[in-house]
Design an enzyme around this catalytic site. Structure first.
Site, PDB file in Angstrom:
ATOM      1  N   ARG A 158       0.874  -3.601  -3.795  1.00 39.28           N
ATOM      2  CA  ARG A 158      -0.085  -2.414  -4.272  1.00 39.28           C
ATOM      3  C   ARG A 158       0.685  -1.645  -4.367  1.00 39.28           C
ATOM      4  O   ARG A 158       1.782  -1.471  -4.490  1.00 39.28           O
ATOM      5  CB  ARG A 158       0.041  -1.593  -2.201  1.00 39.28           C
ATOM      6  CG  ARG A 158      -0.556  -2.527  -1.163  1.00 39.28           C
ATOM      7  CD  ARG A 158      -2.122  -2.660  -2.308  1.00 39.28           C
ATOM      8  NE  ARG A 158      -3.380  -3.115  -0.392  1.00 39.28           N
ATOM      9  CZ  ARG A 158      -3.801  -4.470  -0.180  1.00 39.28           C
ATOM     10  NH1 ARG A 158      -3.283  -5.059  -1.806  1.00 39.28           N
ATOM     11  NH2 ARG A 158      -4.426  -5.180   0.324  1.00 39.28           N
ATOM     12  N   HIS A 188      -6.189  -6.022 -10.744  1.00 36.30           N
ATOM     13  CA  HIS A 188      -6.713  -6.317  -8.596  1.00 36.30           C
ATOM     14  C   HIS A 188      -6.765  -7.294  -8.514  1.00 36.30           C
ATOM     15  O   HIS A 188      -7.858  -7.942  -8.034  1.00 36.30           O
ATOM     16  CB  HIS A 188      -6.601  -5.065  -8.013  1.00 36.30           C
ATOM     17  CG  HIS A 188      -6.520  -5.504  -6.569  1.00 36.30           C
ATOM     18  ND1 HIS A 188      -6.308  -4.023  -5.371  1.00 36.30           N
ATOM     19  CD2 HIS A 188      -5.914  -6.246  -6.088  1.00 36.30           C
ATOM     20  CE1 HIS A 188      -5.744  -5.269  -4.439  1.00 36.30           C
ATOM     21  NE2 HIS A 188      -5.289  -6.108  -4.515  1.00 36.30           N
TER      22      HIS A 188
HETATM   23  P1  NAP Z   1       2.265 -11.248   4.878  1.00 36.10           P
HETATM   24  O1  NAP Z   1       2.643 -12.787   5.725  1.00 36.10           O
HETATM   25  O2  NAP Z   1       2.168 -10.439   6.495  1.00 36.10           O
HETATM   26  O3  NAP Z   1       4.080 -11.586   4.678  1.00 36.10           O
HETATM   27  C1  NAP Z   1       5.141 -10.037   4.596  1.00 36.10           C
HETATM   28  C2  NAP Z   1       6.126 -10.676   4.238  1.00 36.10           C
HETATM   29  O4  NAP Z   1       6.838  -9.205   3.819  1.00 36.10           O
HETATM   30  C3  NAP Z   1       7.371 -10.842   5.679  1.00 36.10           C
HETATM   31  O5  NAP Z   1       7.986 -12.046   5.020  1.00 36.10           O
HETATM   32  C4  NAP Z   1       7.913  -9.616   6.330  1.00 36.10           C
HETATM   33  O6  NAP Z   1       9.787 -10.338   6.378  1.00 36.10           O
HETATM   34  C5  NAP Z   1       7.738  -9.095   4.748  1.00 36.10           C
HETATM   35  N1  NAP Z   1       8.282  -7.313   5.392  1.00 36.10           N
HETATM   36  C6  NAP Z   1       7.612  -6.656   5.564  1.00 36.10           C
HETATM   37  N2  NAP Z   1       8.317  -5.680   5.819  1.00 36.10           N
HETATM   38  C7  NAP Z   1       9.307  -6.463   5.102  1.00 36.10           C
HETATM   39  C8  NAP Z   1      10.254  -4.576   5.074  1.00 36.10           C
HETATM   40  N3  NAP Z   1      10.979  -3.746   5.832  1.00 36.10           N
HETATM   41  N4  NAP Z   1      11.569  -5.415   4.870  1.00 36.10           N
HETATM   42  C9  NAP Z   1      11.617  -6.922   3.937  1.00 36.10           C
HETATM   43  N5  NAP Z   1      11.162  -8.021   3.728  1.00 36.10           N
HETATM   44  C10 NAP Z   1       9.346  -7.509   4.673  1.00 36.10           C
HETATM   45  O7  NAP Z   1       2.396 -11.480   4.116  1.00 36.10           O
HETATM   46  P2  NAP Z   1       1.395 -12.000   2.843  1.00 36.10           P
HETATM   47  O8  NAP Z   1       0.578 -12.726   3.214  1.00 36.10           O
HETATM   48  O9  NAP Z   1       2.244 -12.614   2.104  1.00 36.10           O
HETATM   49  O10 NAP Z   1       0.991 -10.606   2.146  1.00 36.10           O
HETATM   50  C11 NAP Z   1       1.675  -9.700   1.256  1.00 36.10           C
HETATM   51  C12 NAP Z   1       0.681  -8.513   0.525  1.00 36.10           C
HETATM   52  O11 NAP Z   1       0.351  -8.612  -0.519  1.00 36.10           O
HETATM   53  C13 NAP Z   1      -0.593  -8.212   1.378  1.00 36.10           C
HETATM   54  O12 NAP Z   1       0.330  -7.066   2.654  1.00 36.10           O
HETATM   55  C14 NAP Z   1      -1.322  -7.675   0.342  1.00 36.10           C
HETATM   56  O13 NAP Z   1      -0.967  -6.366   0.554  1.00 36.10           O
HETATM   57  C15 NAP Z   1      -0.763  -8.182  -1.355  1.00 36.10           C
HETATM   58  N6  NAP Z   1      -2.076  -8.734  -1.663  1.00 36.10           N
HETATM   59  C16 NAP Z   1      -2.007  -8.698  -2.271  1.00 36.10           C
HETATM   60  C17 NAP Z   1      -2.984  -9.399  -2.982  1.00 36.10           C
HETATM   61  C18 NAP Z   1      -3.874  -8.774  -4.916  1.00 36.10           C
HETATM   62  O14 NAP Z   1      -4.640  -9.642  -4.769  1.00 36.10           O
HETATM   63  N7  NAP Z   1      -2.776  -8.244  -5.353  1.00 36.10           N
HETATM   64  C19 NAP Z   1      -4.007 -10.782  -2.592  1.00 36.10           C
HETATM   65  C20 NAP Z   1      -3.646 -10.681  -1.213  1.00 36.10           C
HETATM   66  C21 NAP Z   1      -3.050  -9.617  -0.367  1.00 36.10           C
HETATM   67  P3  NAP Z   1       9.423 -10.996   7.769  1.00 36.10           P
HETATM   68  O15 NAP Z   1       8.991 -12.998   7.108  1.00 36.10           O
HETATM   69  O16 NAP Z   1      10.432 -11.154   8.264  1.00 36.10           O
HETATM   70  O17 NAP Z   1       8.378 -10.895   8.875  1.00 36.10           O
HETATM   71  C1  GLV Z   2      -6.365  -8.097  -1.305  1.00 33.23           C
HETATM   72  O1  GLV Z   2      -5.288  -7.178  -1.710  1.00 33.23           O
HETATM   73  C2  GLV Z   2      -5.931  -8.419  -0.233  1.00 33.23           C
HETATM   74  O2  GLV Z   2      -5.633  -7.892   0.312  1.00 33.23           O
HETATM   75  O3  GLV Z   2      -6.446  -9.680   0.386  1.00 33.23           O
END
Ligand code: NAP
Ligand code: GLV
Length: 306
Positions: free
Chosen positions: A221, A269
């Site tokens: 983000r 994005h």
């Molecule tokens: P997720 O499965 O919820 O994983 C989040 C990870 O971040 C987990 O490993 C969590 O730790 C860690 N985390 C959270 N808060 C933390 C902190 N304070 N300190 C250290 N580690 C922390 O999320 P995801 O599906 O991988 O997606 C991640 C993010 O990618 C989304 O929230 C979104 O903003 C972004 N995204 C972007 C796009 C794009 O097109 N640019 C697309 C999709 C997603 P734990 O494992 O210990 O809980």
């Molecule tokens: C895109 O940014 C998503 O959070 O899926």
């Protein structure tokens, strides 16, 4: 069963048709003010009025992985908030990040510039061991990205809230492990959710901890990054550049310095897009599970913020 659809900037018809096919017998319609209470909702950036008028939802299905925008709203207390759980996004994210890391490491940007000038010019091979890559966030997307980077034999570090074990990846955890993680990395990939704990986490102090010649890839983000601090560190020479897919204001304003900076690559994005068919199949499966009284994956912990 009634499913309501309320997604900003999304053409509703193909989603409605897909949900009707996946959930035969359900009534599926787009929300409009004053519509009757539904059982489940499929949403992206809904207005507050939608949530105020739908207090009895069993499931609120976000058609993205990140729920930061949704959690800013006042949500019905008893409703399960459910994020997309991969649904075809992790392979896209792995492609995007590996491409950005390899483009930087192999200097393909430099070769593109040489080609534009008709110049045949070799660059000295760089040592992979000198390009350790760190992945912030080892969740659904971060773990897949860390594993994909290992395939190219980069040294890979990861950082998450709770400790992890991933083969071939040196994992660090918690606030106590953050600086050691940063100091071990030259390329930094951000895949954290946006929460009060992670807002502005990419700033002058933290980015200064990267090894000299550091490179940032922000695919999570825009509000994770303090834009001015990145520009200062690139212009001072501590950082070599950045690949940015997400921004504080989207679309990125036309006068923003990122657009024209020679060491910054901007994409709109697009690193991991929501894929409609996979997403509908996943959401429909979870709705069926909830209706059968079963537990589902991907339920957001509202306190934690992701
Ligand atoms: P997720 O499965 O919820 O994983 C989040 C990870 O971040 C987990 O490993 C969590 O730790 C860690 N985390 C959270 N808060 C933390 C902190 N304070 N300190 C250290 N580690 C922390 O999320 P995801 O599906 O991988 O997606 C991640 C993010 O990618 C989304 O929230 C979104 O903003 C972004 N995204 C972007 C796009 C794009 O097109 N640019 C697309 C999709 C997603 P734990 O494992 O210990 O809980
Ligand atoms: C895109 O940014 C998503 O959070 O899926």
């Amino acid at each position: 069963m009634h499913i309501t659809f309320c997604c900003a900037d999304t053409r509703p018809e193909p989603w409605l048709e897909g949900l009707r096919t996946a959930l035969p017998g359900a009534t599926v319609s787009t929300w409009s003010p004053g519509a009757p209470q539904a059982d489940h909702a499929v949403v992206w950036s809904p207005p507050q009025q939608f949530l105020d008028e739908q207090p009895g939802l069993k499931g609120l299905f976000n058609i993205g992985a990140g729920v930061d925008a949704l959690l800013k709203l006042k949500l019905p207390p008893g409703t399960k908030v459910v994020r997309l759980d991969d649904a075809g996004m992790s392979v896209q994210m792995a492609e995007y990040v590996c491409h950005a890391v390899i483009r930087h490491f192999r200097e393909f940007d430099g070769y593109e510039a040489d080609m534009a000038e008709g110049r045949w010019s070799f660059r000295k091979p760089r040592l992979r061991a000198e390009f350790p890559v760190g992945v912030m966030g080892l969740g659904v997307l971060g773990e897949r990205v860390a594993r994909a980077l290992r395939q190219f034999e980069f040294p890979v570090h990861g950082w998450s809230r709770s400790p992890k074990t991933i083969e071939g990846v040196q994992c660090h955890a918690g606030a106590g492990g953050f600086d050691a993680f940063l100091g071990a990395c030259r390329v930094l990939v951000n895949l954290l959710p946006l929460t009060p704990d992670t807002q502005n986490i990419l700033n002058r102090r933290t980015l200064s901890c990267l090894q000299p010649g550091g490179y940032l890839i922000n695919v999570a983000r825009g509000a994770h990054l303090v834009d001015e601090d990145l520009l200062t560190l690139i212009d001072s020479g501590h950082l070599a550049g950045a690949a940015l897919d997400v921004f504080r204001v989207e679309p990125l304003p036309s006068d923003h310095a990122f657009w024209t900076h020679p060491k910054i690559t901007v994409t709109p994005h697009t690193s991991a897009r929501t894929l409609r068919e996979e997403s509908i199949a996943q959401i429909a499966g979870k709705i069926r599970s909830i209706e059968r009284g079963e537990s589902i994956a991907g339920v957001v912990d509202r306190e934690r913020g992701y």
